[in-house]
Write a protein that holds these residues in place. Structure first.
Motif, PDB file in Angstrom:
ATOM      1  N   ASN B 259      -6.656 -15.864 -19.245  1.00  0.00           N
ATOM      2  CA  ASN B 259      -5.310 -15.257 -19.467  1.00  0.00           C
ATOM      3  C   ASN B 259      -5.658 -14.178 -20.551  1.00  0.00           C
ATOM      4  O   ASN B 259      -4.926 -13.317 -21.189  1.00  0.00           O
ATOM      5  N   LEU B 260      -7.122 -13.425 -20.576  1.00  0.00           N
ATOM      6  CA  LEU B 260      -7.401 -12.597 -21.407  1.00  0.00           C
ATOM      7  C   LEU B 260      -7.210 -12.633 -22.830  1.00  0.00           C
ATOM      8  O   LEU B 260      -6.622 -11.501 -23.556  1.00  0.00           O
ATOM      9  N   LYS B 261      -6.944 -13.694 -23.421  1.00  0.00           N
ATOM     10  CA  LYS B 261      -6.426 -13.640 -24.809  1.00  0.00           C
ATOM     11  C   LYS B 261      -7.260 -13.244 -25.827  1.00  0.00           C
ATOM     12  O   LYS B 261      -8.551 -13.513 -25.550  1.00  0.00           O
ATOM     13  N   PRO B 262      -7.046 -12.497 -26.626  1.00  0.00           N
ATOM     14  CA  PRO B 262      -7.834 -12.159 -27.575  1.00  0.00           C
ATOM     15  C   PRO B 262      -8.707 -13.269 -28.406  1.00  0.00           C
ATOM     16  O   PRO B 262      -8.113 -14.244 -28.779  1.00  0.00           O
ATOM     17  N   GLY B 263     -10.157 -12.976 -28.424  1.00  0.00           N
ATOM     18  CA  GLY B 263     -10.992 -14.077 -29.108  1.00  0.00           C
ATOM     19  C   GLY B 263     -11.206 -15.202 -28.320  1.00  0.00           C
ATOM     20  O   GLY B 263     -11.823 -16.115 -28.911  1.00  0.00           O
ATOM     21  N   ALA B 264     -10.878 -15.311 -26.947  1.00  0.00           N
ATOM     22  CA  ALA B 264     -11.090 -16.245 -26.183  1.00  0.00           C
ATOM     23  C   ALA B 264     -12.518 -16.337 -25.855  1.00  0.00           C
ATOM     24  O   ALA B 264     -13.092 -17.611 -25.725  1.00  0.00           O
ATOM     25  N   TRP B 265     -13.307 -15.388 -25.879  1.00  0.00           N
ATOM     26  CA  TRP B 265     -14.828 -15.497 -25.759  1.00  0.00           C
ATOM     27  C   TRP B 265     -15.482 -15.799 -26.920  1.00  0.00           C
ATOM     28  O   TRP B 265     -16.630 -16.010 -26.831  1.00  0.00           O
ATOM     29  N   THR B 266     -15.097 -15.570 -28.217  1.00  0.00           N
ATOM     30  CA  THR B 266     -15.831 -15.688 -29.177  1.00  0.00           C
ATOM     31  C   THR B 266     -15.303 -16.951 -29.801  1.00  0.00           C
ATOM     32  O   THR B 266     -15.700 -17.209 -31.161  1.00  0.00           O
ATOM     33  N   ALA B 267     -14.495 -17.880 -28.994  1.00  0.00           N
ATOM     34  CA  ALA B 267     -14.161 -19.164 -29.788  1.00  0.00           C
ATOM     35  C   ALA B 267     -15.262 -20.106 -29.670  1.00  0.00           C
ATOM     36  O   ALA B 267     -16.380 -19.785 -29.174  1.00  0.00           O
ATOM     37  N   ASP B 268     -15.211 -21.095 -30.630  1.00  0.00           N
ATOM     38  CA  ASP B 268     -16.188 -21.754 -30.939  1.00  0.00           C
ATOM     39  C   ASP B 268     -16.920 -22.648 -29.785  1.00  0.00           C
ATOM     40  O   ASP B 268     -18.198 -22.704 -29.639  1.00  0.00           O
ATOM     41  N   PRO B 269     -16.140 -23.068 -28.884  1.00  0.00           N
ATOM     42  CA  PRO B 269     -16.689 -23.908 -27.788  1.00  0.00           C
ATOM     43  C   PRO B 269     -17.829 -22.851 -26.755  1.00  0.00           C
ATOM     44  O   PRO B 269     -18.894 -23.071 -26.548  1.00  0.00           O
ATOM     45  N   ILE B 270     -17.344 -21.574 -26.608  1.00  0.00           N
ATOM     46  CA  ILE B 270     -18.151 -20.941 -26.059  1.00  0.00           C
ATOM     47  C   ILE B 270     -19.262 -20.437 -26.682  1.00  0.00           C
ATOM     48  O   ILE B 270     -20.405 -20.498 -26.295  1.00  0.00           O
TER      49      ILE B 270
END
Lengths: 307, 478, 301
Positions: B259-270
């Protein structure tokens, strides 16, 4: 031939004395050095050129493991011709080869005729619009062919020529014109005017002058451009892909399309040796034809030197 | 061009040439107007319809022909010619199926779609596939709601939707409506040689610590513990990484990415997943793999030069010609990354793939849908699995059949995972530029030093760039 | 005798020009038209003016690709023409003189056939072959020739050298073509000129620079332009041979590849057409400049 049996020329540098004028022995020594280096250079280049092709032939007999994990020039474990049989039937190399021959012959003939006609007129006659038409042709060289694929599809469809050889040949000719006109115009410009003027005085029409005088004079240029058109059109892949498409065209595909099909499916079915067998099959005839006609080609190319 | 008409002397030959020229000029001019790209015939080609009945739920015309085009790739085309077409013709003997195949779907089919003369049923697959999202947005794909609501071809009392594995329809759904039928069902995981592991006494790891310990042992034995093909298949690595991320933080973190949410890629699990895999890349990967293609790496695995390879269940079939008798394919779930992973170690990523759709503006879209309905029968599904060694979305079609070791292993894994099967992500088909970036970033992460922070930041930047780009069509999922 | 000139000119030009306009000019006009739209390849076309070009200006990958094309532009013609001239010279004139007649080195005929091989191969096939030549492990042809103790060279997977590998492939394939072209040119230089010079004691090298090159100037000029155009293309090789299509990390991206990917992978046909327009004008500028700068009076026979 005695002067060619000299030592490899690499360490024999022509001394300053060799550059002085006139004496035969000096020329001989200098020729030794040059010829020796020439041989080394030529042999190296021949290896660089033929090496990859030898690899292709070897690979056509190898298994995938041998190709990708083994040593490149190691001999194959077995020399079965199964891959060639597969290439022949799967890739329909035989039929596609003939298709390519037909299309290329027709297109090259058309291109050379129309191309030389336009190049001649553009090179030797002054008239309004000359430069414009010339640059129109030359600008075609700047246009990336695959950008034309989409529009071409519609143009041909609206003319009812999609999936036909007529359409393909016309397109081949049209796309070969820039190159042909560009090279031939330059060539025609270098031909002398005296003979032509003499013919005009004799009352020859323009057309006669063209066919009976200028064309024979331009033979070496024509021969080389014909060769390049044959080779270029033979290897053309994008245009047939866009044009010879749709149901019922399976039989009409050209050799390049057939090879492309196998190379794409080699990526999926991992049939690399079959791909290389198909490649070898497609190159062989070209090499043989070129070797046979080499003398004629050479004669045609050097025609201008004989007065 | 007026000079053409000015010349004083005109002989018959020149006159004919001029006439021909004018004629030739006129046609393209007219042709250009109507041949303009995108200005195709909007007047509808007459589409065939028939009467609906219990036996003919989609209301096709039993006498109208159906034109299909199949992608000729890893799955081959035998399932179409030997299974699906005969099955279709058994029920509809008068409906002639015109079949063709190609390795380049986009080049062959896209112009036809734009010209308004597409085939009725299209298998959109391969590296040269069409952007399906764009096709949907342009209204060129037929709505498959009636297909999934229709009764199953050969399972009495159930609708087509009932016979499919959960999530199958959802994968082909855009903005709430189903447009694509994703046919093959692929299990993703770490593939290895069962026989090799048995001989060496190695066991499949379930925790990350076990994983690294095993890799050390494998490395000591002179085998590359883990690898993937950097030259053309780094998306296998992207999937491995994101699967691990989903295990840590559930599928929600993948939905956020989609969903291209901001911060999705820098979230902890990733981040954690990137760190863990980055270490693996640093210590255990063979650096030359960056330049190798998937065939070459897979061949290395067949020769026991590589132990673990992240891939999907098509692998066994793809390598069937080159698999030596000492090699038996088996697949393992990715080990848990941390002790606080939200999904258990047995959770796996499995997804439907291979798009089949009916062209909305074809001559016989209902016929195309009916053909797909035939493919979704249990009989056809079983035939497909037997030929391609790949599972389908038709639940249980291959139960009880021993087809090949890899397939059995995949089926086992599915069983053990139970309800912990997640579909994964869709951004790789929705946003090609983002997909591109993920491949390059994965290569950098694994082959060039394992900098997890850099990976995440890079992907985050790319993701936001796509979000802001108004020329890219956006999709969402829940 | 002026009469009959215009019908002749028109007669000769009409069919080729008509053919050309129908299939080539029409196609590229349409492509240019698309550069002002945001068309995805499917569905409706929306005009957006110069937005694509604005996007292009700010696109890092565009500038990177342009640099790579310029790299090829500078090196490809120079190296290819130089190599081809030398080889053609050797094949035609480099041999020993016998009785004052210049000939090529021994084995010229065989060399001529072998050197032309690469031209008979489609560029796509050459790319497949060179993938193996540059294979990054011991099964690659070049790495396989090195002793086992040497580290493998990564070639195409190495960001610093990948573009050079592409250059090498293009040179390898092109040289044969120009050897034949220059041979043709050299062949039409009257033998007497060489003989006269040789009698005067001129060395081969002098012959080469003082006679051959000036007389071949037209051909060299045209070869240079054509090679420059090839440098702006390079699509087939880059598409097939490189890591991740233009990688690693955009290290081998070229403009033609960007056009392809934007058209067929990213569904941004409008943007791709814009790149196409830029490419077209760059190529044209190069061709026009080269022809002008290298213009020389044609030598009277």
């Amino acid at each position: 031939m005695s002067n060619i049996t000299s030592v490899p020329g690499a360490d024999v540098v022509p001394t300053p004395a060799a550059k002085s004028a006139g004496r035969k022995p000096t020329v001989k020594r200098e020729v030794n050095a040059l010829t020796g280096m020439a041989h080394i250079g030529l042999i190296l280049w021949a290896l660089a050129t033929a090496g990859p092709l030898i690899w292709v032939v070897l690979a056509s007999f190898k298994t995938n493991t041998e190709i990708f994990l083994g040593k490149p020039f190691a001999l194959p474990a077995s020399f079965s011709f199964k891959t060639y049989a597969d290439a022949w039937t799967e890739a329909h190399v035989g039929r596609y080869f003939i298709n390519s021959v037909i299309v290329v012959l027709l297109s090259t003939a058309g291109t050379m005729l129309l191309g030389s006609m336009s190049a001649y007129v553009l090179a030797r006659y002054r008239f309004f619009g000359n430069r414009f038409i010339y640059y129109l042709f030359v600008s075609g060289l700047a246009f990336p062919t695959f950008m034309a694929l989409g529009p071409l599809f519609y143009i041909l469809r609206s003319m009812g020529l999609l999936g036909t050889y007529t359409g393909l040949v016309l397109v081949y000719i049209a796309y070969s014109l820039p190159f042909t006109v560009f090279f031939l115009a330059a060539f025609f410009k270098t031909l002398p005017y005296e003979i032509e003027e003499a013919a005009t005085v004799d009352g020859a029409s323009h057309t006669r002058k063209f066919f009976q005088i200028m064309m024979p004079m331009a033979r070496s240029g024509l021969v080389s451009i014909t060769i390049f058109n044959i080779v270029g059109q033979w290897n053309q892949y994008l245009l047939p892909l866009a044009i010879i498409t749709g149901p019922g065209t399976d039989d009409k595909l050209l050799l390049t399309q057939g090879i492309a099909k196998i190379s794409v499916s080699a990526g999926y079915h991992a049939e690399w040796s079959t791909l290389f067998a198909a490649l070898t099959l497609s190159i062989l005839p070209m090499i043989i034809v070129y070797a046979i006609f080499q003398r004629q080609i050479q004669a045609g190319l050097t025609a201008g030197a004989v007065k | 061009m007026t000079e053409i008409f000015k010349a004083a002397e005109v002989d018959r030959r020149t006159l004919l040439r001029r006439a021909a020229a004018v004629g030739l000029m006129a046609t393209p001019a007219v042709g250009l107007l109507s041949a303009c790209v995108g200005g195709g015939s909007d007047d509808n080609t007459k589409q065939s319809t028939g009467t609906k009945s219990a036996d003919n739920p989609l209301g096709i015309d039993p006498k109208a022909g159906v034109e299909i085009i199949i992608f000729n790739g890893g799955l081959g085309t035998a399932y179409a010619t030997d299974v699906d077409i005969p099955l279709f013709n058994k029920k509809w003997p008068d409906a002639k199926v015109t079949y063709s195949n190609t390795e380049q779907i986009s080049t062959v089919v896209q112009p036809r779609i734009n010209a308004g003369t597409p085939p009725d049923m299209i298998n959109n697959s391969g590296s040269n596939l069409m952007d399906f999202g764009a096709i949907v947005k342009a209204g060129q794909a037929a709505d498959l709601t009636d297909l999934f609501a229709a009764p199953s071809w050969d399972v009495a009392g159930k609708t087509v939707a009932d016979t499919l594995v959960p999530g199958a329809i959802q994968q082909g759904t855009y903005d709430g409506k189903p447009f694509a039928m994703n046919y093959s069902f692929t299990v993703f995981g770490l593939w290895y040689n069962k026989k090799l592991f048995a001989t060496k006494g190695w066991t499949v790891p379930t925790t990350w610590a076990d994983f690294t310990a095993l890799c050390d042992k494998i490395k000591a034995a002179g085998i590359t513990p883990f690898g993937f093909a950097g030259a053309n298949a780094s998306y296998y690595m992207v999937r491995a990484l994101l699967t691990s991320a989903a295990k840590i933080g559930t599928e929600q973190c993948l939905k956020d990415i989609d969903n291209l949410k901001p911060g999705a890629w820098t979230a902890d699990p990733i981040m954690k997943a990137a760190q863990a895999w980055g270490e693996i890349g640093n210590k255990y990967i063979n650096k030359t793999y960056l330049g190798l293609r998937h065939t070459e790496v897979q061949l290395q695995q067949d020769q026991d030069k590589l132990a673990f390879y992240p891939c999907g269940s098509w692998l066994e079939n793809e390598q069937s010609k080159d698999t030596p008798p000492t090699f038996e394919y088996a697949v393992a779930a990715y080990p848990s990354v941390t002790t606080s992973d939200q999904l258990p170690a047995t959770a796996i990523n499995a997804a439907a793939g291979e798009i089949y759709f009916a062209a909305a503006k074809g001559k016989n879209p209902q016929g195309g849908k009916e053909y797909i309905r035939g493919m979704l029968s249990k009989e056809a599904a079983l035939g497909f699995t037997k030929l391609t060694k790949s599972l389908t979305v038709v639940a249980g079609a291959a139960d009880g059949q021993t087809i090949s070791p890899g397939l059995t292993s995949a089926n086992d894994l599915l069983g053990k995972a139970g309800k912990d099967v997640f579909m994964g992500y869709l951004f790789d088909t929705w946003y090609k530029k983002l997909d591109d970036e993920s491949r390059a970033a994965a290569n950098d992460l694994m082959f060039k030093g394992g900098d997890a922070a850099k990976f995440c930041q890079r992907m985050e930047a790319a993701s936001q760039a796509v979000a802001k780009d108004s020329s890219v069509t956006k999709f969402t999922r829940s | 005798m002026r009469h009959g000139k215009y019908p002749f000119i028109i007669g000769f030009l009409v069919v080729p020009v008509a053919l050309y306009c129908t299939f080539v000019v029409a196609a590229y006009l349409q492509a240019f038209q698309l550069s002002f739209t945001s068309w995805s390849g499917f569905g409706a076309i929306k005009y957006i003016g110069l937005e694509n070009f604005h996007k292009l200006w700010n696109d890092d990958l565009f500038w990177k690709s342009l640099r790579h094309n310029l790299f090829l532009l500078i090196l490809l013609p120079v190296v290819t023409v130089a190599l081809a001239l030398v080889i053609a010279f050797l094949l035609n004139v480099g041999g020993s003189s016998r009785g004052g007649q210049t000939r090529g080195v021994r084995g010229s005929k065989a060399y001529r056939i072998i050197f032309f091989f690469p031209q008979l191969l489609a560029l796509a096939i050459v790319a497949v072959i060179f993938q193996r030549v540059f294979g990054p492990d011991k099964s690659g042809m070049i790495n396989g020739l090195f002793p086992d103790s040497w580290d493998n060279w990564l070639f195409l997977a190495d960001e610093r050298w990948a573009m050079t590998c592409i250059l090498i492939v293009l040179i390898w394939q092109a040289v044969g073509f120009y050897v034949v072209l220059f041979s043709a040119g050299m062949g039409s230089i009257p033998a007497e000129i060489y003989e006269a010079a040789a009698l005067d004691g001129a060395s081969r090298i002098k012959l080469f620079f003082r006679i051959t090159i000036p007389l071949l100037w037209g051909t060299i000029q045209v070869a240079w332009v054509y090679l420059g155009i090839a440098a702006f293309d390079a699509f087939a090789v880059v598409n097939i041979m490189t890591v991740d299509r233009g990688g690693p990390n955009g290290a081998t991206s070229v403009l033609s590849l960007m056009i392809w990917r934007n058209t067929f992978e990213f569904s941004q046909v409008g943007y791709a057409s814009a790149i196409g327009v830029v490419l077209f004008f760059l190529t044209l500028t190069f061709a026009a400049l080269t022809l002008r700068v290298t213009r020389r009076e044609s030598l009277e026979a």
